[in-house]
Enzyme design. Structure first.
Site: not given
Ligand code: HPA
Length: 239
Positions: A23, A27, A46, A93
């Site tokens: 997400g 990461r 973005r 997650s």
């Protein structure tokens, strides 16, 4: 639509046939820098940070999905329909809602229930059941076993809201045996189904909505690394 798309400036051929989608854009950068060899930034519209590099000599792309089904819906649709992507592995997650599923555990999201209206666009005369691609799911399970991991396989619930305003929360989903709550798998699975592509969510349990277990920063990193390597090995198995 054609390339570049409104949300992706990668050129044709710069994106691998398997894309890992965390997400969080940071990461994505972390994975590219710490796991892939020869990572190259191929999109940064973005700030979503997409990188293509190699894992065990197989090309793999890592690009962020953002949070929620509208966001993963945009990126996955463009990747599947314009960039020739065949497999998307969401790596993220989830919050456990079962007493025997604990923080650090890995979940392979075989099915994804949802409270979202995402399916409305497909004008179906009933309720669609979003499911993972079986080939990806069984490849991930084989890779997990080889690495000594024992992921749970089952249903998750892709929610449209992270916060709830004093409702019963996930009690009803818990009674139906749903393992955990997250916010993207159902939208991703529907796009994959509509476009004849493959998708799977590989999730680490980061919190528990009933037992209120927590992860230390170190545990978070270890479980993240296990999930990451499992997803990368699955990408290689699908090559
Ligand atoms: N809800 C939705 N998404 C999540 C959660 C949650 O409790 N935990 C991790 N991702």
């Amino acid at each position: 639509m054609s390339i570049p798309t409104p949300h992706n400036t990668a050129k044709l051929g710069e994106i691998a046939k398997t894309v890992l989608m965390p997400g969080d854009p940071l990461r994505s950068k972390f994975i590219a820098e710490n796991f892939l060899t020869e990572p190259r930034l191929i999109n940064n519209v973005r700030g979503v940070q997409g990188y293509t590099g190699f894992w065990k000599n197989v090309p793999v792309t890592v690009m962020a999905s953002g949070m929620g089904m509208p966001s993963i819906g945009i990126y996955s649709w463009e990747l599947y329909s314009e960039y020739g992507v065949e497999n998307i592995l969401r790596i993220g997650s989830a919050g456990s809602i079962q007493d025997d599923l604990h923080v650090r555990d890995i979940v392979l999201a075989m099915g994804a229930c949802t409270d979202s209206n995402f399916a409305h666009q497909f004008a179906l005369p009933g309720t669609f059941a979003p499911i993972a691609d079986y080939t990806l799911l069984s490849a991930a399970m084989d890779c997990a076993k080889k690495s000594g991991l024992s992921p749970r396989v089952g249903n998750v619930m892709s929610a449209d809201n992270f916060y709830d305003d004093g409702s019963d929360g996930p009690d009803a989903w818990r009674k139906m045996g749903v393992l955990a709550i997250e916010m993207e798998c159902a939208g991703l699975y529907m796009n994959a189904a509509r476009l004849g592509k493959r998708a799977l969510g590989i999730l680490t349990v980061s919190d528990h909505l009933y037992l209120h277990e927590n992860l230390s920063a170190e545990e978070r990193q270890t479980s993240f690394t296990e999930m990451m390597e499992l997803a990368l090995d699955t990408a290689v198995a699908m090559d």
